[in-house]
Design an enzyme around this catalytic site. Structure first.
Site, short mmCIF file in Angstrom:
data_model
loop_
_atom_site.label_atom_id
_atom_site.label_comp_id
_atom_site.label_asym_id
_atom_site.label_seq_id
_atom_site.Cartn_x
_atom_site.Cartn_y
_atom_site.Cartn_z
N LYS A 195 -20.15 -7.20 -5.56
CA LYS A 195 -19.97 -7.78 -4.22
C LYS A 195 -20.09 -6.63 -3.23
O LYS A 195 -19.26 -5.73 -3.20
CB LYS A 195 -18.60 -8.44 -4.12
CG LYS A 195 -18.51 -9.58 -3.14
CD LYS A 195 -18.65 -9.20 -1.66
CE LYS A 195 -17.40 -8.58 -1.09
NZ LYS A 195 -17.63 -8.05 0.29
N THR A 250 -6.68 1.05 1.11
CA THR A 250 -5.48 0.95 0.27
C THR A 250 -4.85 -0.43 0.41
O THR A 250 -4.37 -1.02 -0.57
CB THR A 250 -4.49 2.08 0.66
OG1 THR A 250 -5.10 3.32 0.29
CG2 THR A 250 -3.15 1.95 -0.04
N GLU A 251 -4.90 -0.95 1.64
CA GLU A 251 -4.35 -2.28 1.90
C GLU A 251 -5.02 -3.34 1.00
O GLU A 251 -4.35 -4.12 0.33
CB GLU A 251 -4.64 -2.57 3.37
CG GLU A 251 -4.08 -3.80 3.95
CD GLU A 251 -4.71 -4.07 5.33
OE1 GLU A 251 -5.43 -3.20 5.88
OE2 GLU A 251 -4.50 -5.18 5.83
N GLY A 253 -6.78 -2.70 -1.66
CA GLY A 253 -6.54 -2.29 -3.05
C GLY A 253 -5.32 -3.00 -3.62
O GLY A 253 -5.32 -3.46 -4.77
N GLU A 270 -10.54 3.02 -5.98
CA GLU A 270 -10.81 4.27 -5.27
C GLU A 270 -10.55 3.98 -3.80
O GLU A 270 -11.30 3.25 -3.17
CB GLU A 270 -12.26 4.69 -5.55
CG GLU A 270 -12.49 6.16 -5.37
CD GLU A 270 -13.07 6.48 -4.03
OE1 GLU A 270 -12.27 6.71 -3.10
OE2 GLU A 270 -14.30 6.47 -3.90
N CYS A 304 -13.95 8.74 2.32
CA CYS A 304 -12.57 8.63 1.86
C CYS A 304 -11.94 10.01 1.72
O CYS A 304 -10.73 10.15 1.80
CB CYS A 304 -12.54 7.89 0.53
SG CYS A 304 -13.77 8.46 -0.62
N GLU A 402 -5.17 6.80 7.72
CA GLU A 402 -6.61 7.08 7.59
C GLU A 402 -7.34 6.48 8.80
O GLU A 402 -7.23 5.29 9.07
CB GLU A 402 -7.14 6.44 6.30
CG GLU A 402 -8.61 6.71 6.08
CD GLU A 402 -9.10 6.24 4.72
OE1 GLU A 402 -8.92 5.05 4.41
OE2 GLU A 402 -9.67 7.06 3.98
P1 NAI Z 1 -11.93 -3.11 3.18
O1 NAI Z 1 -11.06 -2.48 2.16
O2 NAI Z 1 -11.46 -4.35 3.85
O3 NAI Z 1 -13.38 -3.45 2.54
C1 NAI Z 1 -13.93 -2.85 1.40
C2 NAI Z 1 -14.57 -3.92 0.53
O4 NAI Z 1 -13.56 -4.83 0.11
C3 NAI Z 1 -15.62 -4.78 1.24
O5 NAI Z 1 -16.62 -5.14 0.31
C4 NAI Z 1 -14.83 -6.01 1.63
O6 NAI Z 1 -15.63 -7.16 1.78
C5 NAI Z 1 -13.90 -6.15 0.44
N1 NAI Z 1 -12.67 -6.90 0.72
C6 NAI Z 1 -11.99 -7.01 1.88
N2 NAI Z 1 -10.91 -7.80 1.73
C7 NAI Z 1 -10.90 -8.22 0.44
C8 NAI Z 1 -10.05 -9.05 -0.33
N3 NAI Z 1 -8.98 -9.62 0.20
N4 NAI Z 1 -10.35 -9.25 -1.64
C9 NAI Z 1 -11.41 -8.65 -2.21
N5 NAI Z 1 -12.27 -7.87 -1.51
C10 NAI Z 1 -12.02 -7.64 -0.21
O7 NAI Z 1 -12.27 -2.00 4.25
P2 NAI Z 1 -12.78 -2.22 5.76
O8 NAI Z 1 -12.05 -3.36 6.38
O9 NAI Z 1 -14.24 -2.24 5.76
O10 NAI Z 1 -12.29 -0.86 6.40
C11 NAI Z 1 -10.92 -0.69 6.73
C12 NAI Z 1 -10.45 0.70 6.41
O11 NAI Z 1 -10.50 0.87 5.01
C13 NAI Z 1 -11.29 1.83 6.96
O12 NAI Z 1 -10.94 2.14 8.29
C14 NAI Z 1 -10.92 2.93 6.02
O13 NAI Z 1 -9.69 3.50 6.40
C15 NAI Z 1 -10.74 2.23 4.69
N6 NAI Z 1 -11.94 2.32 3.83
C16 NAI Z 1 -11.94 3.22 2.81
C17 NAI Z 1 -13.06 3.40 2.04
C18 NAI Z 1 -13.11 4.37 0.92
O14 NAI Z 1 -14.17 4.86 0.59
N7 NAI Z 1 -12.01 4.65 0.26
C19 NAI Z 1 -14.30 2.66 2.32
C20 NAI Z 1 -14.18 1.69 3.39
C21 NAI Z 1 -13.04 1.57 4.11
#
Ligand code: NAI
Ligand code: MG
Length: 500
Positions: A195, A250-251, A253, A270, A304, A402
């Protein structure tokens, strides 16, 4: 269907790809979403619609998981040797290499990053990842185990693929994150439902076409574009998925862990970071300054492991702050396709509001902006100035949370006690990465030991190789990506014991 504005600088293959109808890859076929819905994907440099993409939801996840299950249980994939899987993965890498320029353009348009960066980093790294991981396909084996108790037995372990894997990836390195996830899963012999992030689905959809061209059996790789709260959540909770791998906040996660508990699927995560860059008084300052700047500003801080907390010894702090500020001011912010651009827009309107919101909170809390802090007004794109804060307090949001944007907090330290420096550096929820800048070898390695983080760089930052395990302590995640270590995410150990 929205009108899609194409950029005249794009090559013909990229323009042709962007103009196609973008569907979901399920069981080797490109299909519309069960609901018939599509969603818009934006060009972050202009805020205009770049493409409309089929929007996967629960029913599409069900179909994709069924296809992956069939491919795992009874398809030709399970009968293939590691050598055959390796050859398919190398074929895919070769195809990616042939289309390097096209992928770099797609990535730059979709994510906003400079084309030159996608060309030398994202795409070549994705190629390397598939090749490196392909090599593991022939090397995943068990061990024979000497017995402790009396008795005449022979015991050995087999390492078997974990099964049907759900993978959920973010938007900061869309193609590379797909490669980080697909590479080890395919090497191990799993089948996958990937996904991709709703902000940046395009390069993975193009990759899906190459996966077909390389000749992977039907159902081995299924690719869904869609939102996290719908498609992502359905995949994480699906009762017939054996393992879920997630990269993102992390949220989310934590939500993945909850969703996975229904069938106790395996989970690897991750997650975020708030990585310290620690510059000692005896560092090679000429290297440390551009190093500390690039630690935070590479990929617009959307890494990250971005070095978002800069600590420099008070004897060099003014020089380091001045130097990093000068580096920030040199960065030319503009559209990724413009050859003079050093830093593109952040990925989305949401991210733009998040990053500028953090900058405002820093100002409100009394931190001082040394440079940057403003929005860059350009054609409706999501541009933020590279920003350096100082005079922060350890409890401020900009120091603790972050930001995932080009924003660094710089503070001096005047300690000689490495343990105390380590405690300050470790004072966050996260533990993903850190860098230490010093010419003193023993200090460097002692600090490496004191930092509670999955990666420590010495006199460098943001250095990656497919062979190096990467992941987090504390709330930066579970498990490791890359290296031999990642294979444990995608394999089960089976112990076989025979009475002789
Ligand atoms: P996110 O964690 O919401 O999105 C990452 C992935 O998870 C996307 O594919 C999204 O569609 C999916 N996702 C979102 N909610 C989900 C759920 N309830 N169940 C399953 N999958 C879900 O991150 P977002 O909203 O794009 O960015 C928010 C913050 O997250 C950023 O500001 C950053 O701090 C952090 N982040 C960290 C990353 C890393 O590499 N560790 C990458 C992207 C964001
Ligand atoms: Mg989110």
């Amino acid at each position: 269907m929205a009108t899609v504005a194409l950029d005249s600088r794009l090559s013909r293959p990229t323009a042709a790809f962007l103009s196609r109808t973008h569907k979901l890859l399920i069981d080797n076929e490109w299909v519309s979403a069960a609901s018939g819905k599509t969603f818009p994907v934006y060009n972050p440099a202009t805020g205009t619609v770049l493409a409309d993409v089929a929007e996967a939801d629960k029913e599409d996840v069900n179909r994709a998981v069924r296809a992956a299950r069939r491919a795992f249980d009874s398809g030709p994939w399970r009968r293939m040797t590691g050598a055959q899987r390796n050859r398919l993965m190398w074929k895919l890498a070769d195809l990616l290499e042939q289309h390097l320029e096209e992928f770099a353009e797609i990535e730059s348009m979709d994510n906003g990053k400079p084309l030159a960066v996608a060309r030398v980093a994202d795409v070549p790294f994705a190629i390397e990842w598939f090749r490196y991981m392909g090599g593991w396909a022939t090397k995943i084996g068990g061990t024979t185990i000497p017995w402790s108790a009396p008795g005449d037995f022979l015991s050995y372990t087999l390492r078997e693929p974990a099964g049907v894997v759900g993978q959920i990836i973010p938007w900061n390195f869309p193609l590379l994150m797909a490669a980080w996830k697909l590479g080890p899963a395919l090497a191990a012999g799993c089948t996958v439902v990937l996904k991709v992030a709703e902000q940046t689905p395009l390069s993975a959809l193009r990759l899906g076409e190459l996966i077909q061209e390389a000749g992977f059996p039907a159902g081995v790789v299924n690719i869904l574009a869609g939102y996290g709260e719908t498609a992502g959540a359905a995949l994480a909770a699906h009762p017939d998925v054996d393992k879920v791998a997630f990269t993102g906040s992390t949220e989310v996660g934590k939500l993945i862990v909850q969703a996975a508990s229904g069938n106790l699927k395996r989970v690897s995560l991750e997650l975020g970071g708030k990585s310290p860059t620690i510059v000692f008084g005896d560092a090679d300052i000429e290297r440390a300054i551009p190093g500390a700047a690039s630690a935070i500003f590479f990929n617009h801080g959307q890494c990250c492991c971005a070095g978002s907390r800069l600590y420099a010894h008070k004897s060099v702090f003014d020089r380091v702050l001045e130097g990093v500020t000068a580096e920030a001011k040199k960065i030319r912010v503009g559209p990724g396709l413009d050859p003079s651009t050093d830093m593109g827009p952040v990925v989305s309107d949401e991210q733009y509001r998040r990053v500028t919101g953090y900058i405002e909170s820093g100002v409100r809390d009394g931190a001082q902006i040394v440079t940057g802090g403003r929005k860059v007004d350009q054609n409706g794109g999501y541009f933020v100035e590279p920003t350096v804060f100082t005079n922060t307090q350890p409890t401020m949001k900009i120091v603790q949370e972050e930001i995932f944007g080009p924003v660094v907090c710089a503070e001096p330290f005047d300690d000689a006690d490495l343990e105390r420096i380590g405690r300050q550096a470790n004072d966050t929820l996260y533990g993903l990465a850190a860098s230490v800048w010093t010419k003193d070898l023993s200090k460097a390695h002692k600090m490496a030991g004191l930092l509670r983080s999955g990666t420590v760089w010495i006199n460098c930052h943001n250095v990656f190789d497919p062979s190096l395990p990467f992941g987090g302590y504390k709330q930066s995640g579970w498990g490791r990506e890359n290296g031999a270590e990642v294979l444990s995410n995608y394999t089960e150990f089976k112990t076989v014991t025979a009475r002789l």
